[in-house]
Design a protein around this motif. Sequence first.
Motif, PDB file in Angstrom:
ATOM      1  N   GLY A  42      14.612  -6.281   5.270  1.00  0.00           N
ATOM      2  CA  GLY A  42      14.853  -5.302   4.211  1.00  0.00           C
ATOM      3  C   GLY A  42      14.697  -3.876   4.725  1.00  0.00           C
ATOM      4  N   GLU A  43      14.454  -2.977   3.790  1.00  0.00           N
ATOM      5  CA  GLU A  43      14.425  -1.549   4.135  1.00  0.00           C
ATOM      6  C   GLU A  43      13.000  -1.079   4.470  1.00  0.00           C
ATOM      7  OE1 GLU A  43      16.511   0.869   1.251  1.00  0.00           O
ATOM      8  OE2 GLU A  43      15.065   2.476   1.527  1.00  0.00           O
ATOM      9  N   ALA A  44      12.171  -1.007   3.461  1.00  0.00           N
ATOM     10  CA  ALA A  44      10.803  -0.510   3.639  1.00  0.00           C
ATOM     11  C   ALA A  44       9.965  -1.020   2.466  1.00  0.00           C
ATOM     12  CB  ALA A  44      10.794   1.017   3.653  1.00  0.00           C
ATOM     13  N   PRO A  45       8.653  -1.144   2.660  1.00  0.00           N
ATOM     14  CA  PRO A  45       7.813  -1.611   1.549  1.00  0.00           C
ATOM     15  C   PRO A  45       7.890  -0.658   0.354  1.00  0.00           C
ATOM     16  CG  PRO A  45       6.576  -1.514   3.628  1.00  0.00           C
ATOM     17  CD  PRO A  45       7.883  -0.842   3.868  1.00  0.00           C
ATOM     18  N   GLY A  46       7.760  -1.226  -0.825  1.00  0.00           N
ATOM     19  CA  GLY A  46       7.630  -0.416  -2.037  1.00  0.00           C
ATOM     20  C   GLY A  46       6.172  -0.391  -2.464  1.00  0.00           C
ATOM     21  N   GLU A  49       4.314  -3.866  -2.346  1.00  0.00           N
ATOM     22  CA  GLU A  49       4.150  -4.330  -0.970  1.00  0.00           C
ATOM     23  C   GLU A  49       3.057  -3.531  -0.275  1.00  0.00           C
ATOM     24  OE1 GLU A  49       7.182  -3.531  -2.334  1.00  0.00           O
ATOM     25  OE2 GLU A  49       7.846  -5.596  -2.654  1.00  0.00           O
ATOM     26  N   PHE A  56       8.329  -7.782   0.055  1.00  0.00           N
ATOM     27  CA  PHE A  56       9.094  -8.315  -1.085  1.00  0.00           C
ATOM     28  C   PHE A  56       8.223  -9.109  -2.069  1.00  0.00           C
ATOM     29  CE2 PHE A  56      12.612  -7.262   1.730  1.00  0.00           C
ATOM     30  CZ  PHE A  56      13.548  -6.769   0.845  1.00  0.00           C
ATOM     31  N   HIS A 155      21.125  -5.349  -0.589  1.00  0.00           N
ATOM     32  CA  HIS A 155      19.688  -5.430  -0.836  1.00  0.00           C
ATOM     33  C   HIS A 155      19.465  -6.067  -2.211  1.00  0.00           C
ATOM     34  CE1 HIS A 155      15.540  -4.257  -1.416  1.00  0.00           C
ATOM     35  NE2 HIS A 155      15.490  -3.907  -0.136  1.00  0.00           N
TER      36      HIS A 155
END
Length: 205
Positions: A42-46, A49, A56, A155
């Motif tokens: 994926g892109e980056a933690p939110g 996360e 995720f 995504h």
Amino acid sequence: MSVLYELCQEISSCRKCPVLAENRTRVVPGSGAEDADIMLIGEAPGWHEDQQGIPFVGQAGVFLNELISSIGMNREQVYITNVVKCRPPNNRDPLPEEIQTCRTWLNQQIELIQPKIIVTLGRYSLAMFFPGKSIGKVHGTSQIRDDIIYYAMYHPAAALHQQSLRKIIQDDMLRIPSLLNKTGSVSQAEQQPEQLNMFEVQNLE
Ligand code: URA
């Protein structure tokens, strides 16, 4: 203790990007099977996360779990990680220099896991391996490089913002088992490129 575990420990104490290191709660190195055939990036933690140190686990993660179970697997059988291992402050996009700096961790993870398929989730992950490609054009298609099949998907969070993408993402996911079958040996797939829905050949580096 495995080499991958030790690598993830090292990633967890990384401070190469000062802004990310100062603003994060936890680093999110990755999770799943160390010998996974499928690696999802994926892109980056939110926010979620960042709190838990696991990729995720928020709303996008709920959909990702659904997608993984749609192909008869669970998240312990695949490996899930991100292009950038720390949450960018205020959920901003990761900066090119952060992506570049974090890439060395991702490269080592790929080297250790040796997945058969890398699924790029979203444009940042796609751009890391295939700069200049448009996710809208190449989603649901694959390309072989260095004995790994790269498969581009939107995504999962895209479906949360744009309902019409949900079915597209679900359908793209369902193509993964047949790709995996083709990797009985990847070289076999290489001999039959016409059977894979490839990116244009000239994009192979
Ligand atoms: N979005 C991502 O790209 N990665 C996560 O881990 C969570 C949300």
